[in-house]
Write an enzyme that holds these catalytic residues in place. Structure first.
Site, short mmCIF file in Angstrom:
data_model
loop_
_atom_site.label_atom_id
_atom_site.label_comp_id
_atom_site.label_asym_id
_atom_site.label_seq_id
_atom_site.Cartn_x
_atom_site.Cartn_y
_atom_site.Cartn_z
N ARG A 63 167.18 65.99 3.34
CA ARG A 63 166.45 67.74 3.01
C ARG A 63 167.57 68.12 4.19
O ARG A 63 167.72 67.59 5.37
CB ARG A 63 165.57 68.41 3.12
CG ARG A 63 165.03 67.88 1.80
CD ARG A 63 162.77 68.31 2.27
NE ARG A 63 163.25 69.78 1.68
CZ ARG A 63 162.28 70.69 1.63
NH1 ARG A 63 160.59 69.94 2.11
NH2 ARG A 63 162.03 71.70 1.57
N ASP B 91 158.82 78.58 -4.68
CA ASP B 91 157.12 76.15 -4.69
C ASP B 91 156.97 77.08 -6.20
O ASP B 91 156.37 75.80 -6.55
CB ASP B 91 156.61 77.25 -3.87
CG ASP B 91 156.98 76.96 -2.32
OD1 ASP B 91 158.29 76.50 -2.50
OD2 ASP B 91 156.08 77.46 -1.64
N SER C 281 165.35 81.88 3.48
CA SER C 281 164.59 80.85 3.43
C SER C 281 163.80 81.50 4.29
O SER C 281 164.22 82.10 5.44
CB SER C 281 166.10 79.92 4.45
OG SER C 281 164.86 78.68 4.69
N GLY D 54 159.10 70.25 5.67
CA GLY D 54 160.20 70.95 5.83
C GLY D 54 159.78 71.81 7.18
O GLY D 54 160.29 72.54 7.38
N ARG E 69 151.47 77.99 9.97
CA ARG E 69 151.70 79.06 11.63
C ARG E 69 150.58 79.50 12.74
O ARG E 69 150.75 79.82 13.80
CB ARG E 69 152.36 80.19 10.61
CG ARG E 69 153.56 80.68 9.74
CD ARG E 69 153.74 81.38 8.61
NE ARG E 69 155.03 81.38 8.82
CZ ARG E 69 155.88 80.58 7.93
NH1 ARG E 69 155.28 79.56 7.19
NH2 ARG E 69 157.14 80.75 7.14
N LYS F 268 164.23 71.31 -2.39
CA LYS F 268 163.01 71.56 -1.59
C LYS F 268 162.76 70.25 -1.51
O LYS F 268 163.67 68.71 -1.32
CB LYS F 268 162.32 72.12 -3.02
CG LYS F 268 162.23 73.35 -3.09
CD LYS F 268 161.47 74.23 -1.57
CE LYS F 268 162.32 76.03 -1.83
NZ LYS F 268 161.94 76.10 -0.59
N ARG G 138 154.19 69.45 -5.78
CA ARG G 138 154.18 70.35 -7.01
C ARG G 138 155.10 69.92 -8.47
O ARG G 138 154.63 70.41 -9.36
CB ARG G 138 155.37 71.70 -6.65
CG ARG G 138 154.57 72.40 -5.07
CD ARG G 138 154.88 73.74 -4.80
NE ARG G 138 154.39 74.02 -3.47
CZ ARG G 138 153.64 74.24 -2.62
NH1 ARG G 138 152.71 74.36 -4.42
NH2 ARG G 138 153.28 75.05 -2.40
N ARG H 236 163.94 70.36 -7.47
CA ARG H 236 163.08 70.36 -8.39
C ARG H 236 163.52 71.04 -10.23
O ARG H 236 163.15 70.81 -10.71
CB ARG H 236 162.03 72.00 -7.55
CG ARG H 236 160.94 71.30 -6.78
CD ARG H 236 160.22 72.54 -6.09
NE ARG H 236 159.33 71.44 -5.59
CZ ARG H 236 158.40 72.37 -4.54
NH1 ARG H 236 159.52 73.39 -4.25
NH2 ARG H 236 158.07 71.91 -3.93
#
Ligand code: S3P
Length: 448
Positions: free
Chosen positions: A129, A327, A174, A101, A33, A354, A403, A358
């Site tokens: 995705r 996450d 989201s 993403g 951001r 994700k 992750r 996951r």
């Protein structure tokens, strides 16, 4: 397989205990951001502590392609010279967002209300995705999306000139979708409203206010109504990126499950929209404390101290907490394997879209390591084996998902037999210093 070059198999074996300080990198969400809002503002934004992971570097490259100046000043310091809201120029080439993403969805939003066309792609993970969750609301502004892969990348977005404001209720929890709509709304005439039923991370709202936008959030019985006035002049800012609680999760969880550990993870933001994992670990009986709790830049910050916790118990993680730790479920499932009893996680179907599915990736790998896992579309449960009883001894797929790779390497630090991941390369997307940082605490991670 790694997205950039050959696969990097890695192995982690039982170690004697993790000790010392873990200085984790800058927050990934805030880093993306910072670059995007810096590019959309007027003047020079200075960023300190930017996460220099591949995801964020790809966003920086994209901002250059849209006409902003983005310069690496060294040691986590960056300078962005922005072009202002509506000031993007049409890129000459396809925008490759790699594995990210967050990057692609926020950038699609940021360009969707300018009179230009851009084509987006990514690696095999990102290209599988769902993107309709972003292109559907962008269509309300008048932007059009073209692709031949059923709402997946590669896709071309034709931005809307002179976009009208929208009112949009985000159908899935989201922050990426919410943020894409807010960034598109910046260059629409008048007030847009974004409504979210479940609170997700609010960095975009906070940072937009910091950059001088007129934005307000009203908490109502139906959820949060965010009102943003279009076409502000965003003013360049000096930003210090806080350290990433999602990266802090790895040394914290590793210390909790590894006998003899005592690790300090300084300066971690405890924004309530991000800190669900830490609450959950404490409920499970983890020896995790917040030291030096303070406020910085309007956000709670603490030094986390995590110690080996031999008496963890399985719990039911409430679905209302899901967005604040979305996450962190992979690494939580690793901790759950070392607890006594069953840990149930509900309201988590977003985990299936994700960087990988996951739930599936962790369930398969945990089972290979001797742990029983049950799953449904929107939930999963781990049968804890208690400390000293997690077998390990498996090679698992990381599926282009940082992750997943890190979670199984953490498991290997406390399981009886080592754990191997087929590719640790994706770790560089969010936590490029993972190996050296964990090694510095006493972890044994080998490239094999
Ligand atoms: C992010 C939001 C989350 C999270 C991702 C970063 C963000 O995704 O999983 O790692 O920076 O907005 P969703 O918003 O799609 O849940």
């Amino acid at each position: 397989m790694s997205s950039h070059g050959a696969a990097l198999p890695m192995l982690s074996r039982k170690c004697k205990g993790l000790t010392g300080e873990a200085h984790v990198p800058g927050d990934k969400s805030i880093s993306h951001r910072s670059l995007i809002l810096g590019a959309m503002s007027v003047g020079e934004t200075r960023i300190t502590g930017l996460l220099e992971g591949q995801d964020v570097l790809d966003t920086g490259r994209a901002m250059r392609a849209f006409g902003a100046e983005v310069e690496d000043l060294g040691q986590g310091n960056w300078r962005v010279y922005g072009v202002g809201v509506g000031g993007f120029t049409e890129p000459d080439n396809v925008i490759d967002c790699g594995n990210s993403g967050t990057g692609v969805r926020l950038i699609m939003g940021a360009m969707a209300t300018t009179d230009m066309t851009a084509t987006f792609t990514g690696d095999a993970s990102l290209n599988s995705r769902p993107m309709a969750r972003v292109t559907d609301p962008l269509a309300l502004f008048g932007a059009r999306a073209y692709g031949r892969r059923g709402g997946r990348l590669p896709m071309t977005i034709v931005g809307a000139a002179d976009a009208a404001p929208v009112q949009y209720t985000v159908p899935v929890p989201s922050a990426q979708v919410k943020s894409a709509v807010l960034l598109a709304a910046l260059n629409a005439r008048g007030e847009s409203q974004v409504i979210e039923r479940e609170a997700t991370r609010d960095h975009t709202e906070r940072m937009l206010a910091g950059f001088g936008a007129t934005i307000e959030t009203e908490e109502t019985a139906e959820g949060r109504i965010i009102r943003l006035q279009g076409q502000p002049e965003l003013k360049a800012q000096d930003i210090t990126v806080p350290r990433d609680p999602s990266s802090a999760a790895f040394p914290v969880c590793a210390a909790i499950i590894t006998e003899g550990s005592d690790v300090l993870v300084p300066n971690i933001g405890l924004n309530p929209t991000r800190a669900g994992l830490f609450t959950t670990l404490i409920e499970m009986g983890a020896d995790l404390t917040y030291e030096n709790l303070r406020e910085e830049g309007g956000e709670p910050v603490a030094d986390l101290r995590a110690k080996f916790s031999p008496n963890l118990k399985g719990i039911e993680v409430p679905p209302a907490r899901a967005a604040s730790m979305i996450d962190e479920y992979p690494v939580l499932s690793v901790v759950a394997a070392f607890a006594e009893g069953r840990t149930e996680m509900h309201g988590v179907k977003e985990l299936r879209v994700k960087e990988s599915d996951r739930i599936d990736a962790m369930a398969k790998g945990l089972r290979a390591a001797g742990v029983t896992v049950d799953e449904g579309e929107d939930w999963w449960a781990v049968e804890g084996r208690g400390h000293g009883n997690v077998t390990g001894g498996a090679t698992v797929e990381s599926r282009l998902d940082h992750r997943i790779a890190m979670s199984f390497l953490i498991l290997g630090m406390a399981s009886e037999q080592p754990m191997q991941v087929d590719d640790g390369g994706p770790i560089a997307t969010s936590f490029p210093i993972f190996e050296s940082l964990m090694g510095g605490l006493g972890a044994i991670i080998e490239r094999v």
